[in-house]
Design a protein around this motif. Structure first.
Motif, PDB file in Angstrom:
ATOM      1  N   ILE A  24     -40.864 -24.534   4.304  1.00  0.00           N
ATOM      2  CA  ILE A  24     -40.007 -23.430   4.713  1.00  0.00           C
ATOM      3  C   ILE A  24     -39.010 -23.008   3.640  1.00  0.00           C
ATOM      4  O   ILE A  24     -38.692 -21.823   3.510  1.00  0.00           O
ATOM      5  CB  ILE A  24     -39.246 -23.789   6.013  1.00  0.00           C
ATOM      6  N   GLY A 254     -34.812 -28.439  11.201  1.00  0.00           N
ATOM      7  CA  GLY A 254     -35.783 -27.423  10.811  1.00  0.00           C
ATOM      8  C   GLY A 254     -37.140 -28.011  10.478  1.00  0.00           C
ATOM      9  O   GLY A 254     -38.184 -27.443  10.851  1.00  0.00           O
ATOM     10  N   TYR A 258     -40.638 -27.341  12.459  1.00  0.00           N
ATOM     11  CA  TYR A 258     -41.877 -26.904  11.811  1.00  0.00           C
ATOM     12  C   TYR A 258     -43.075 -27.729  12.287  1.00  0.00           C
ATOM     13  O   TYR A 258     -44.110 -27.179  12.682  1.00  0.00           O
ATOM     14  CB  TYR A 258     -41.746 -27.011  10.289  1.00  0.00           C
ATOM     15  N   VAL A 315     -34.312 -18.130   9.132  1.00  0.00           N
ATOM     16  CA  VAL A 315     -34.648 -19.455   9.662  1.00  0.00           C
ATOM     17  C   VAL A 315     -33.374 -20.238   9.978  1.00  0.00           C
ATOM     18  O   VAL A 315     -33.244 -20.823  11.066  1.00  0.00           O
ATOM     19  CB  VAL A 315     -35.519 -20.234   8.650  1.00  0.00           C
ATOM     20  N   THR A 319     -32.267 -20.905  13.798  1.00  0.00           N
ATOM     21  CA  THR A 319     -32.290 -22.314  14.189  1.00  0.00           C
ATOM     22  C   THR A 319     -30.938 -22.728  14.760  1.00  0.00           C
ATOM     23  O   THR A 319     -30.875 -23.429  15.779  1.00  0.00           O
ATOM     24  CB  THR A 319     -32.663 -23.211  13.002  1.00  0.00           C
ATOM     25  N   TYR A 337     -40.120 -18.842  11.462  1.00  0.00           N
ATOM     26  CA  TYR A 337     -40.694 -19.926  10.659  1.00  0.00           C
ATOM     27  C   TYR A 337     -42.020 -19.480  10.041  1.00  0.00           C
ATOM     28  O   TYR A 337     -42.344 -19.835   8.904  1.00  0.00           O
ATOM     29  CB  TYR A 337     -40.883 -21.183  11.510  1.00  0.00           C
ATOM     30  N   GLU A 341     -42.731 -19.414   6.008  1.00  0.00           N
ATOM     31  CA  GLU A 341     -43.806 -20.195   5.389  1.00  0.00           C
ATOM     32  C   GLU A 341     -44.814 -19.294   4.698  1.00  0.00           C
ATOM     33  O   GLU A 341     -45.292 -19.609   3.596  1.00  0.00           O
ATOM     34  CB  GLU A 341     -44.511 -21.075   6.419  1.00  0.00           C
TER      35      GLU A 341
END
Length: 393
Positions: A24, A254, A258, A315, A319, A337, A341
């Motif tokens: 990430i 985080g 993921y 993100v 989050t 996310y 990515e």
């Protein structure tokens, strides 16, 4: 490609050259803070005496008059060094797993940045920049072709820009006997002086946190570098160090999110039976780290020189919002996310909606995916390096 370039490429393709997987983008926070607090360090550093071994190795090579290939001579010297350290039963030997084969990331590559940052490697003769390993190799290579005088001494000896105040190699450095990481007293004093002179990246007129800790008789034995025992030495870096701890907490959440998301869409979207390993661990991660993660001021990260451009900033923001809402489904975070990515890894993104993403999820094994851990900012490596200085008084 040079071996240096190949090593860097392998590390980047591996995705966790700093000890953390980086699907990430949390590695950016890790690197910025680690470089700020502990300039010149690397997650690959093991023992402090390597910063003397490397210059001594090149100086020994300089004295040789018959060198066919500098690169191969350096490789042989590093393999021999690893063998001698292993014979002595030392821990932290670089290349131990591949011995007697050469290491993909040898000591001279791993510690080269440290040599420059800590003042053991000076600028080139033009005074403009620090020399690369390849330039040193070229210098030594040309020196082996230099005309010798009647006594066999080069008429134009090669120039090695290592610190002239550096202690000479002990008599047993060249040879085949056992060699240890134990620093001699003059080596400890020299390295303490070098490390204590390392300036802060953000406050150039002041010593870095690394420099302050190098002056201690014993470094506090604590789990994290933002522990209260370290904070009292941080000076103007104190607020940044506190933010680093909060960012480490947000990052571990985080990374847990993921892994849970990959499990979720693998089972629900791809209809592949998948255990709930990471999804069941996520509440435990939140219970331990949510309070600290929610304290992080994202504007503070920007003040500390960390780029929060999209989609990574989304993100972090989403989050934190998800943490504040409590008990929301992890799938609420999928879109941000996924964008992060895909931007970072392209065709290698597991969260991608493409056929390639589905295939990557199909072969993904959640039991082998590492559990989420906080960012460490190289603290355990730094702690070990500084412990080698004990007794320098």
């Amino acid at each position: 490609m040079s071996r240096d370039a190949i090593g860097r490429a392998e590390a980047q393709l591996d995705g966790h050259s700093e000890g953390v997987r980086d699907e990430i983008g949390f590695l950016l926070i890790h690197q910025r803070y680690a470089d700020r607090f502990f300039p010149g360090t690397s997650v690959l550093h093991t023992r402090l005496r390597y910063v003397l071994f490397v210059p001594w190795m090149y100086e020994a090579l300089q004295r040789e008059t018959k060198v066919r290939s500098v690169q191969r001579s350096v490789e042989r010297a590093e393999v021999r060094l690893a063998g001698r350290l292993l014979d002595a039963g030392e821990d932290g030997v670089i290349g131990a797993r591949r011995f007697p084969e050469k290491s993909n990331q040898p000591p001279s590559l791993i510690y080269w940045t440290a040599l420059g940052a800590w003042g053991l490697l000076g600028p080139t003769r033009d005074g403009e920049h620090l020399p690369t390993r390849s330039r040193i190799h070229a210098t030594l290579s040309s020196a082996t072709r230099t005309t010798l005088d009647d006594d066999g001494v080069p008429l134009n000896p090669s120039y090695l820009p290592f610190d002239k105040l550096m202690p000479d190699a002990p008599d047993d450095f060249v040879g085949d006997g056992e060699l240890t990481f134990v620093l001699l007293l003059d080596e400890k004093k020299y390295l303490r002086k070098r490390l204590s002179d390392v300036r802060s990246v953000h406050h150039p007129g002041e010593p870095s946190l690394l420099a302050k800790l190098a002056l201690l008789n014993a470094v506090p034995d604590v789990e994290h570098c933002w522990d209260s025992e370290i904070l009292k030495y941080a000076g103007r870096d104190r607020d940044a160090l506190l933010r680093a701890g909060q960012a480490a907490a947000l990052a571990v959440i985080g990374r847990g999110v993921y892994a849970a998301l990959v499990e979720e869409i693998r089972e629900c979207n791809d209809s592949i039976q998948t255990s709930r390993l990471h999804r069941d661990k996520l509440p435990l991660i939140l219970a331990e780290h949510a309070e600290e993660a929610s304290k992080l001021n994202l504007l503070g990260l920007q003040m500390d020189g960390i780029d929060l451009s999209e989609p990574f900033s989304a993100v972090l923001t989403e989050t934190q919002d998800w943490i504040h809402r409590k008990n929301g489904p992890v799938r609420d975070l999928l879109d941000c996310y996924r964008r992060a990515e895909c931007r970072r890894k392209g065709q290698r993104a597991r969260l991608s909606q493409s056929l390639k993403g589905r295939e990557l999820r199909r072969v993904w094994e959640n039991e082998k995916h590492p559990g989420a851990k906080p960012l460490h900012y190289r603290w355990h490596n730094v702690h070990r390096l500084l412990n080698d200085l004990n007794g320098a008084e």
